[in-house]
Write a protein that holds these residues in place. Structure first.
Motif, mmCIF file in Angstrom:
data_model
loop_
_atom_site.group_PDB
_atom_site.id
_atom_site.type_symbol
_atom_site.label_atom_id
_atom_site.label_comp_id
_atom_site.label_asym_id
_atom_site.label_seq_id
_atom_site.Cartn_x
_atom_site.Cartn_y
_atom_site.Cartn_z
ATOM 1 N N VAL A 45 15.494 71.718 89.326
ATOM 2 C CA VAL A 45 16.136 70.661 88.877
ATOM 3 C C VAL A 45 16.894 69.958 90.013
ATOM 4 C CG1 VAL A 45 17.255 69.053 87.250
ATOM 5 C CG2 VAL A 45 15.838 71.226 86.424
ATOM 6 N N VAL A 46 16.808 69.058 90.438
ATOM 7 C CA VAL A 46 17.508 68.310 91.513
ATOM 8 C C VAL A 46 18.173 66.991 91.163
ATOM 9 C CG1 VAL A 46 17.491 67.367 93.857
ATOM 10 C CG2 VAL A 46 15.658 69.030 92.916
ATOM 11 N N ILE A 47 19.254 66.733 91.038
ATOM 12 C CA ILE A 47 20.121 65.703 90.640
ATOM 13 C C ILE A 47 21.077 65.156 92.104
ATOM 14 C CG2 ILE A 47 21.672 64.706 88.977
ATOM 15 C CD1 ILE A 47 20.812 66.902 87.122
ATOM 16 N N PRO A 48 20.884 63.808 92.410
ATOM 17 C CA PRO A 48 19.929 62.905 91.995
ATOM 18 C C PRO A 48 18.266 63.167 92.421
ATOM 19 C CG PRO A 48 20.982 62.155 93.918
ATOM 20 C CD PRO A 48 21.802 63.447 93.476
ATOM 21 N N LYS A 49 17.480 62.581 91.748
ATOM 22 C CA LYS A 49 15.955 63.137 92.115
ATOM 23 C C LYS A 49 15.584 62.790 93.504
ATOM 24 C CE LYS A 49 15.046 62.954 87.259
ATOM 25 N NZ LYS A 49 14.150 62.267 86.152
ATOM 26 N N ASP A 50 15.986 61.605 94.173
ATOM 27 C CA ASP A 50 15.699 60.951 95.446
ATOM 28 C C ASP A 50 16.403 61.927 96.522
ATOM 29 O OD1 ASP A 50 18.264 59.973 95.080
ATOM 30 O OD2 ASP A 50 17.475 58.092 95.960
ATOM 31 N N LEU A 51 17.295 62.673 96.179
ATOM 32 C CA LEU A 51 18.130 63.488 97.519
ATOM 33 C C LEU A 51 17.064 64.017 98.541
ATOM 34 C CD1 LEU A 51 20.666 64.530 98.938
ATOM 35 C CD2 LEU A 51 20.781 66.133 97.101
ATOM 36 N N PHE A 52 16.021 64.849 98.128
ATOM 37 C CA PHE A 52 15.319 65.632 98.810
ATOM 38 C C PHE A 52 14.087 64.914 99.688
ATOM 39 C CE2 PHE A 52 17.006 68.261 95.577
ATOM 40 C CZ PHE A 52 17.942 68.807 96.316
ATOM 41 N N VAL A 53 13.783 63.867 99.079
ATOM 42 C CA VAL A 53 13.042 62.930 99.988
ATOM 43 C C VAL A 53 13.864 62.558 101.190
ATOM 44 C CG1 VAL A 53 11.367 60.751 99.901
ATOM 45 C CG2 VAL A 53 11.823 62.285 97.971
ATOM 46 N N LYS A 54 15.173 61.960 100.775
ATOM 47 C CA LYS A 54 15.902 61.417 102.017
ATOM 48 C C LYS A 54 16.280 62.647 103.062
ATOM 49 C CE LYS A 54 18.174 58.305 98.709
ATOM 50 N NZ LYS A 54 19.495 57.849 98.103
ATOM 51 N N LEU A 55 16.304 63.763 102.585
ATOM 52 C CA LEU A 55 16.521 64.809 103.547
ATOM 53 C C LEU A 55 15.509 65.051 104.420
ATOM 54 C CD1 LEU A 55 18.450 67.567 101.210
ATOM 55 C CD2 LEU A 55 19.202 66.530 103.427
ATOM 56 N N SER A 107 28.161 75.001 80.589
ATOM 57 C CA SER A 107 28.042 73.431 80.831
ATOM 58 C C SER A 107 26.664 72.922 80.850
ATOM 59 C CB SER A 107 28.488 73.082 82.291
ATOM 60 O OG SER A 107 27.754 73.945 83.365
ATOM 61 N N LEU A 108 25.629 73.840 80.871
ATOM 62 C CA LEU A 108 24.297 73.215 80.885
ATOM 63 C C LEU A 108 23.796 73.403 79.389
ATOM 64 C CD1 LEU A 108 22.716 74.213 84.180
ATOM 65 C CD2 LEU A 108 23.512 71.917 83.517
ATOM 66 N N TRP A 109 24.349 73.508 78.464
ATOM 67 C CA TRP A 109 24.110 73.822 76.977
ATOM 68 C C TRP A 109 23.370 72.871 76.357
ATOM 69 C CZ3 TRP A 109 25.583 77.856 73.646
ATOM 70 C CH2 TRP A 109 25.289 77.573 72.299
ATOM 71 N N ASP A 110 23.591 71.678 76.426
ATOM 72 C CA ASP A 110 22.862 70.328 76.030
ATOM 73 C C ASP A 110 21.496 70.337 76.711
ATOM 74 O OD1 ASP A 110 22.097 67.215 75.686
ATOM 75 O OD2 ASP A 110 23.786 67.806 74.413
ATOM 76 N N GLU A 140 21.153 66.111 83.057
ATOM 77 C CA GLU A 140 21.955 65.338 83.886
ATOM 78 C C GLU A 140 23.272 65.236 83.235
ATOM 79 O OE1 GLU A 140 20.639 61.461 85.074
ATOM 80 O OE2 GLU A 140 18.657 62.193 85.444
ATOM 81 N N LYS A 141 23.583 65.231 81.965
ATOM 82 C CA LYS A 141 25.044 65.126 81.515
ATOM 83 C C LYS A 141 25.806 66.627 81.885
ATOM 84 C CE LYS A 141 27.149 65.687 77.005
ATOM 85 N NZ LYS A 141 26.810 65.565 75.381
ATOM 86 N N GLY A 142 25.000 67.619 81.646
ATOM 87 C CA GLY A 142 25.305 69.023 82.103
ATOM 88 C C GLY A 142 25.760 69.296 83.345
ATOM 89 N N ALA A 143 24.855 68.526 84.306
ATOM 90 C CA ALA A 143 24.948 68.742 85.779
ATOM 91 C C ALA A 143 26.467 68.103 86.072
ATOM 92 C CB ALA A 143 24.252 68.281 86.474
#
Length: 238
Positions: free
Chosen positions: A218-228, A108-111, A115-118
């Motif tokens: 890699v984190v998707i969405p990028k702002d998730l961990f700041v919110k945590l 799935s992460l070939w590309d 973000e597309k792969g995730a």
């Protein structure tokens, strides 16, 4: 806090430590978007870059981290073998060289577009397991190796380990009869045991931030961990 909870939380936090000051109001979202409210799930993908491809690597193992109001309830191991996308086509290379007719989670992460792969990985997991996930965390062996080296040596199932290739270590565990999921969880458990020391915990956070900037986490969405961080009263870390 239970070990599995601590494991998930540290992996959710290490990726945010590099971010500078952010206003709390800018992070406010509706309850449907805020992963700190209600029931949510995070897809964690462990990748093996030794299988050459344009993207990050082959998905070697996955976990779904289930949360309720920001607290980890449990983790579910996801074994990629045989899981495929209901509609997406596999890369042309795999069609021509390996006769693959469906897109497997493994690929799935070939590309290059992570973000597309995730998104494809999330769709594959949901189609095959029913688990709908709200975010994705991707780690490669370099990130795991760096975390271990920052606090090593660690003890995994009675064996001392401080450096080298974590993915080879995990494969050796499998050769000894252990499942891939248990091998990965055993290594993470060893890391968490060392993190009870505040000095080691700080090293893990700093190393995680470095690995994030290198692209090994890699984190998707990028702002998730700041919110945590902010929601858990840990805004001082950012």
């Amino acid at each position: 806090m239970k070990l599995k909870q601590k494991l998930a939380i540290i992996l959710l936090l290490i990726s945010a430590t590099f971010i500078g000051y952010i206003d709390y109001e800018a992070l406010t979202t509706s309850s449907s978007e805020n992963i700190m409210k209600g029931d949510h799930s995070v897809l964690m993908l462990c990748v093996d870059p030794s299988e050459k491809r344009p993207g990050m690597g082959a998905v070697d193992m996955a976990f779904v981290i289930h949360t309720h109001d920001g607290h980890v309830v449990n983790t579910t191991p996801i074994y990629p073998g045989g899981m495929s996308h209901p509609t997406a086509s596999p890369p042309q290379y795999l069609k021509e060289n390996q006769g693959v007719n469906v897109l497997y989670l493994h690929d799935s992460l070939w590309d290059e577009d992570v973000e597309k792969g995730a998104k494809l990985a999330q769709e594959i997991v949901e189609y095959n397991t029913g688990y709908k996930t709200d975010a994705v965390v991707i780690l490669n062996p370099d990130a795991v190796d760096a975390l271990i080296q920052s606090i090593g040596p660690i003890t995994i199932n009675g064996q001392t380990y401080s450096n080298g290739s974590s993915i080879e270590f995990l494969r050796n565990e499998q050769y000894g009869g252990m499942s891939r999921g248990n091998a990965v969880e055993g290594m993470m458990k060893a890391i968490m045991n060392k993190s009870t020391d505040p000095a080691n915990y700080s090293k893990l956070l700093q190393t995680g931030a470095t690995e994030y900037t290198k692209g090994n986490i890699v984190v998707i969405p990028k702002d998730l961990f700041v919110k945590l961080l902010v929601s858990n009263g840990l805004g001082i870390l950012i």
